[in-house]
Design a protein around this motif. Structure first.
Motif, PDB file in Angstrom:
ATOM      1  N   THR A 105       0.828  -1.208   0.000  1.00 17.28           N
ATOM      2  CA  THR A 105       0.000   0.000   0.000  1.00 17.28           C
ATOM      3  C   THR A 105       0.859   1.254   0.000  1.00 17.28           C
ATOM      4  O   THR A 105       0.644   2.174  -0.803  1.00 17.28           O
ATOM      5  CB  THR A 105      -0.929   0.001   1.231  1.00 17.28           C
ATOM      6  N   ILE A 106       1.845   1.287   0.895  1.00 18.63           N
ATOM      7  CA  ILE A 106       2.710   2.463   0.973  1.00 18.63           C
ATOM      8  C   ILE A 106       3.508   2.622  -0.317  1.00 18.63           C
ATOM      9  O   ILE A 106       3.657   3.738  -0.833  1.00 18.63           O
ATOM     10  CB  ILE A 106       3.639   2.384   2.206  1.00 18.63           C
ATOM     11  N   PHE A 107       3.999   1.522  -0.871  1.00 20.09           N
ATOM     12  CA  PHE A 107       4.739   1.600  -2.124  1.00 20.09           C
ATOM     13  C   PHE A 107       3.853   2.161  -3.236  1.00 20.09           C
ATOM     14  O   PHE A 107       4.293   2.989  -4.042  1.00 20.09           O
ATOM     15  CB  PHE A 107       5.317   0.237  -2.531  1.00 20.09           C
ATOM     16  N   THR A 108       2.590   1.745  -3.282  1.00 21.25           N
ATOM     17  CA  THR A 108       1.666   2.258  -4.294  1.00 21.25           C
ATOM     18  C   THR A 108       1.450   3.755  -4.124  1.00 21.25           C
ATOM     19  O   THR A 108       1.443   4.499  -5.118  1.00 21.25           O
ATOM     20  CB  THR A 108       0.321   1.508  -4.233  1.00 21.25           C
ATOM     21  N   VAL A 109       1.307   4.203  -2.884  1.00 22.42           N
ATOM     22  CA  VAL A 109       1.129   5.636  -2.630  1.00 22.42           C
ATOM     23  C   VAL A 109       2.359   6.414  -3.113  1.00 22.42           C
ATOM     24  O   VAL A 109       2.239   7.440  -3.791  1.00 22.42           O
ATOM     25  CB  VAL A 109       0.844   5.908  -1.135  1.00 22.42           C
ATOM     26  N   VAL A 110       3.551   5.915  -2.772  1.00 24.18           N
ATOM     27  CA  VAL A 110       4.788   6.564  -3.224  1.00 24.18           C
ATOM     28  C   VAL A 110       4.833   6.585  -4.750  1.00 24.18           C
ATOM     29  O   VAL A 110       5.122   7.617  -5.365  1.00 24.18           O
ATOM     30  CB  VAL A 110       6.029   5.847  -2.641  1.00 24.18           C
ATOM     31  N   SER A 111       4.530   5.461  -5.382  1.00 22.30           N
ATOM     32  CA  SER A 111       4.571   5.358  -6.840  1.00 22.30           C
ATOM     33  C   SER A 111       3.555   6.273  -7.516  1.00 22.30           C
ATOM     34  O   SER A 111       3.826   6.825  -8.587  1.00 22.30           O
ATOM     35  CB  SER A 111       4.326   3.917  -7.283  1.00 22.30           C
ATOM     36  N   MET A 112       2.393   6.421  -6.918  1.00 18.31           N
ATOM     37  CA  MET A 112       1.365   7.299  -7.496  1.00 18.31           C
ATOM     38  C   MET A 112       1.909   8.710  -7.676  1.00 18.31           C
ATOM     39  O   MET A 112       1.608   9.366  -8.672  1.00 18.31           O
ATOM     40  CB  MET A 112       0.125   7.351  -6.592  1.00 18.31           C
ATOM     41  N   ILE A 115       4.460   8.146 -10.868  1.00 11.71           N
ATOM     42  CA  ILE A 115       4.008   7.642 -12.167  1.00 11.71           C
ATOM     43  C   ILE A 115       2.490   7.583 -12.308  1.00 11.71           C
ATOM     44  O   ILE A 115       1.964   6.972 -13.232  1.00 11.71           O
ATOM     45  CB  ILE A 115       4.621   6.258 -12.478  1.00 11.71           C
ATOM     46  N   GLY A 116       1.779   8.205 -11.376  1.00 12.37           N
ATOM     47  CA  GLY A 116       0.319   8.264 -11.462  1.00 12.37           C
ATOM     48  C   GLY A 116      -0.326   6.893 -11.397  1.00 12.37           C
ATOM     49  O   GLY A 116       0.143   5.997 -10.689  1.00 12.37           O
ATOM     50  N   THR A 117      -1.382   6.725 -12.165  1.00 10.12           N
ATOM     51  CA  THR A 117      -2.145   5.479 -12.084  1.00 10.12           C
ATOM     52  C   THR A 117      -1.388   4.273 -12.637  1.00 10.12           C
ATOM     53  O   THR A 117      -1.807   3.130 -12.409  1.00 10.12           O
ATOM     54  CB  THR A 117      -3.498   5.609 -12.819  1.00 10.12           C
ATOM     55  N   SER A 118      -0.274   4.480 -13.310  1.00 10.31           N
ATOM     56  CA  SER A 118       0.551   3.344 -13.749  1.00 10.31           C
ATOM     57  C   SER A 118       1.063   2.551 -12.553  1.00 10.31           C
ATOM     58  O   SER A 118       1.485   1.398 -12.701  1.00 10.31           O
ATOM     59  CB  SER A 118       1.718   3.826 -14.604  1.00 10.31           C
ATOM     60  N   ALA A 119       0.999   3.139 -11.360  1.00 10.99           N
ATOM     61  CA  ALA A 119       1.414   2.440 -10.139  1.00 10.99           C
ATOM     62  C   ALA A 119       0.621   1.158  -9.925  1.00 10.99           C
ATOM     63  O   ALA A 119       1.101   0.224  -9.280  1.00 10.99           O
ATOM     64  CB  ALA A 119       1.268   3.365  -8.927  1.00 10.99           C
ATOM     65  N   MET A 120      -0.574   1.078 -10.472  1.00  7.35           N
ATOM     66  CA  MET A 120      -1.393  -0.125 -10.289  1.00  7.35           C
ATOM     67  C   MET A 120      -0.778  -1.356 -10.954  1.00  7.35           C
ATOM     68  O   MET A 120      -1.150  -2.485 -10.645  1.00  7.35           O
ATOM     69  CB  MET A 120      -2.817   0.081 -10.809  1.00  7.35           C
ATOM     70  N   GLN A 121       0.189  -1.161 -11.831  1.00  9.60           N
ATOM     71  CA  GLN A 121       0.799  -2.285 -12.539  1.00  9.60           C
ATOM     72  C   GLN A 121       1.904  -2.973 -11.745  1.00  9.60           C
ATOM     73  O   GLN A 121       2.426  -4.000 -12.171  1.00  9.60           O
ATOM     74  CB  GLN A 121       1.338  -1.818 -13.883  1.00  9.60           C
TER      75      GLN A 121
END
Length: 179
Positions: A105-112, A115-121
């Motif tokens: 979860t935290i990694f996704t927040v950082v990635s958002m 790289i925006g919504t590409s973080a979902m990949q």
């Protein structure tokens, strides 16, 4: 994030595993990024290797390193995406005793933020097995930098307050000592 300067830094012994069908050590920029970051922070490189995107080979190396008392943390890079060859997450989950869900979860927040919504990949994950922390990171140097600079550098520093992963290392296997 706060560092308690009154506490002495404790270096952690960290292994880095690159998962790739195509990279050699000379081309392993993501592994290099992690090694530079962890040694720059004062930690010790305990082991480093490259294995192919083969679930059994990844599991085998993870189990070897989990069993090694000189390794306290394993960082893998590569194989966290969505393609058929991306099996790092499945390999990690095969060895986990406990998953650290909040890491993803935290990694996704950082990635958002990068790289925006590409973080979902990305399917970055973290867990614990045999008293060893394991983190599966994406295969790009940028993602490795983000994971280290925004999350791991803090959680692998025993001076970080209010709490950190290092101070829990001696207690990760306390269940084995109960009668």
């Amino acid at each position: 994030m706060k560092i308690d300067e009154t506490r002495q830094f404790i270096p952690v012994r960290i292994a880095v595993l690159t998962i790739s069908d195509t990279r050699s050590r000379a081309e392993d920029r993501s592994g290099d990024t992690l090694v530079e970051r962890l040694t720059g922070a004062g930690h010790l490189l305990a082991a480093r290797d490259i294995v192919t995107d083969d679930r059994d080979k990844i599991v085998s190396r993870l189990r070897q390193w989990i069993a090694a008392p000189e390794i306290e943390v394993i960082l893998t890079t590569g194989g966290t995406g969505l393609t058929g060859r991306d099996v790092s997450v499945e390999a990690h989950r095969e060895v986990y005793e406990k998953e650290i869900e909040a890491f993803a979860t935290i990694f996704t927040v950082v990635s958002m933020g990068k790289i925006g919504t590409s973080a979902m990949q990305s399917r970055a994950t973290g867990g614990i097995a045999g008293g060893t922390y394991l983190f599966a990171l994406p295969g790009s140097p940028g993602a490795c930098r983000d994971a280290w600079d925004e999350i791991l550098v803090w959680q692998l520093d025993n001076r970080h307050r209010p709490c950190n992963l290092v101070e829990m290392i001696p207690r990760l296997e306390e269940h084995k000592h109960r009668s």
